[in-house]
Scaffold this motif. Structure first.
Motif, PDB file in Angstrom:
ATOM      1  N   UNK A  35     -17.492  36.250  38.229  1.00  0.00           N
ATOM      2  CA  UNK A  35     -18.100  36.792  39.448  1.00  0.00           C
ATOM      3  C   UNK A  35     -17.861  35.900  40.665  1.00  0.00           C
ATOM      4  N   UNK A  36     -16.652  35.320  40.730  1.00  0.00           N
ATOM      5  CA  UNK A  36     -16.269  34.519  41.882  1.00  0.00           C
ATOM      6  C   UNK A  36     -16.885  33.129  41.933  1.00  0.00           C
ATOM      7  N   UNK A  37     -17.610  32.770  40.894  1.00  0.00           N
ATOM      8  CA  UNK A  37     -18.312  31.492  40.880  1.00  0.00           C
ATOM      9  C   UNK A  37     -17.364  30.290  40.876  1.00  0.00           C
ATOM     10  N   UNK A  38     -16.179  30.473  40.307  1.00  0.00           N
ATOM     11  CA  UNK A  38     -15.223  29.372  40.177  1.00  0.00           C
ATOM     12  C   UNK A  38     -13.888  29.699  40.839  1.00  0.00           C
ATOM     13  N   UNK A  39     -13.907  30.473  41.903  1.00  0.00           N
ATOM     14  CA  UNK A  39     -12.695  30.934  42.559  1.00  0.00           C
ATOM     15  C   UNK A  39     -11.759  29.793  42.922  1.00  0.00           C
ATOM     16  N   UNK A  40     -12.278  28.771  43.544  1.00  0.00           N
ATOM     17  CA  UNK A  40     -11.437  27.654  43.995  1.00  0.00           C
ATOM     18  C   UNK A  40     -10.761  26.954  42.809  1.00  0.00           C
ATOM     19  N   UNK A  41     -11.508  26.706  41.748  1.00  0.00           N
ATOM     20  CA  UNK A  41     -10.943  26.037  40.587  1.00  0.00           C
ATOM     21  C   UNK A  41      -9.901  26.916  39.905  1.00  0.00           C
ATOM     22  N   UNK A  42     -10.171  28.207  39.823  1.00  0.00           N
ATOM     23  CA  UNK A  42      -9.232  29.138  39.200  1.00  0.00           C
ATOM     24  C   UNK A  42      -7.934  29.196  40.010  1.00  0.00           C
ATOM     25  N   UNK A  43      -8.047  29.261  41.329  1.00  0.00           N
ATOM     26  CA  UNK A  43      -6.858  29.300  42.177  1.00  0.00           C
ATOM     27  C   UNK A  43      -6.018  28.037  42.015  1.00  0.00           C
ATOM     28  N   UNK A  44      -6.669  26.887  41.923  1.00  0.00           N
ATOM     29  CA  UNK A  44      -5.940  25.630  41.711  1.00  0.00           C
ATOM     30  C   UNK A  44      -5.211  25.662  40.367  1.00  0.00           C
ATOM     31  N   UNK A  45      -5.874  26.166  39.349  1.00  0.00           N
ATOM     32  CA  UNK A  45      -5.257  26.263  38.029  1.00  0.00           C
ATOM     33  C   UNK A  45      -4.089  27.225  38.007  1.00  0.00           C
ATOM     34  N   UNK A  46      -4.241  28.355  38.677  1.00  0.00           N
ATOM     35  CA  UNK A  46      -3.161  29.343  38.762  1.00  0.00           C
ATOM     36  C   UNK A  46      -1.960  28.739  39.484  1.00  0.00           C
ATOM     37  N   UNK A  47      -2.211  28.083  40.603  1.00  0.00           N
ATOM     38  CA  UNK A  47      -1.122  27.456  41.356  1.00  0.00           C
ATOM     39  C   UNK A  47      -0.408  26.396  40.517  1.00  0.00           C
ATOM     40  N   UNK A  48      -1.166  25.576  39.808  1.00  0.00           N
ATOM     41  CA  UNK A  48      -0.576  24.526  38.975  1.00  0.00           C
ATOM     42  C   UNK A  48       0.259  25.135  37.849  1.00  0.00           C
ATOM     43  N   UNK A  49      -0.248  26.190  37.234  1.00  0.00           N
ATOM     44  CA  UNK A  49       0.488  26.838  36.146  1.00  0.00           C
ATOM     45  C   UNK A  49       1.780  27.463  36.658  1.00  0.00           C
ATOM     46  N   UNK A  50       1.720  28.102  37.812  1.00  0.00           N
ATOM     47  CA  UNK A  50       2.921  28.737  38.369  1.00  0.00           C
ATOM     48  C   UNK A  50       3.976  27.701  38.738  1.00  0.00           C
ATOM     49  N   UNK A  51       3.562  26.524  39.147  1.00  0.00           N
ATOM     50  CA  UNK A  51       4.510  25.472  39.509  1.00  0.00           C
ATOM     51  C   UNK A  51       5.226  24.918  38.281  1.00  0.00           C
ATOM     52  N   UNK A  52       4.629  25.064  37.109  1.00  0.00           N
ATOM     53  CA  UNK A  52       5.210  24.499  35.884  1.00  0.00           C
ATOM     54  C   UNK A  52       6.117  25.485  35.167  1.00  0.00           C
ATOM     55  N   UNK A  53       6.254  26.693  35.658  1.00  0.00           N
ATOM     56  CA  UNK A  53       7.111  27.682  35.009  1.00  0.00           C
ATOM     57  C   UNK A  53       8.414  27.823  35.774  1.00  0.00           C
ATOM     58  N   UNK A  54       9.487  27.972  35.055  1.00  0.00           N
ATOM     59  CA  UNK A  54      10.790  28.213  35.668  1.00  0.00           C
ATOM     60  C   UNK A  54      11.126  27.223  36.750  1.00  0.00           C
ATOM     61  N   UNK A  55      11.520  27.718  37.886  1.00  0.00           N
ATOM     62  CA  UNK A  55      11.895  26.880  39.015  1.00  0.00           C
ATOM     63  C   UNK A  55      10.736  26.706  39.980  1.00  0.00           C
ATOM     64  N   UNK A  56       9.531  27.005  39.551  1.00  0.00           N
ATOM     65  CA  UNK A  56       8.367  26.877  40.410  1.00  0.00           C
ATOM     66  C   UNK A  56       7.893  28.226  40.901  1.00  0.00           C
ATOM     67  N   UNK A  57       6.989  28.218  41.822  1.00  0.00           N
ATOM     68  CA  UNK A  57       6.392  29.438  42.335  1.00  0.00           C
ATOM     69  C   UNK A  57       7.442  30.285  43.064  1.00  0.00           C
ATOM     70  N   UNK A  58       7.586  31.528  42.621  1.00  0.00           N
ATOM     71  CA  UNK A  58       8.575  32.418  43.254  1.00  0.00           C
ATOM     72  C   UNK A  58       7.997  33.118  44.467  1.00  0.00           C
TER      73      UNK A  58
END
Length: 60
Positions: A35-58
């Motif tokens: 319910x949006x309680x951890x939005x900032x932490x989730x966004x940081x995790x998503x960004x970090x995960x996307x940077x570790x795949x392939x050539x980075x964030x597309x």
């Protein structure tokens, strides 16, 4: 086990856009379920995960 991981990394690299899309959807789902309680932490995790795949964030 090493060859499996090498193949997995190769596939992720070739389909970075699809992997990033899946990571983004998972983050959105987690955000909804918390319910949006951890939005900032989730966004940081998503960004970090996307940077570790392939050539980075597309989607910059």
């Amino acid at each position: 086990m090493g060859s499996f991981m090498d193949r997995a990394k190769d596939l992720v690299g070739k389909h970075d856009d699809k992997v990033d899309e899946g990571i983004e959807k998972a983050g959105d789902q987690a955000d909804r379920r918390t319910e949006g309680k951890y939005t900032e932490q989730i966004e940081k995790g998503v960004d970090a995960a996307k940077q570790r795949t392939g050539q980075g964030d597309t989607r910059q």
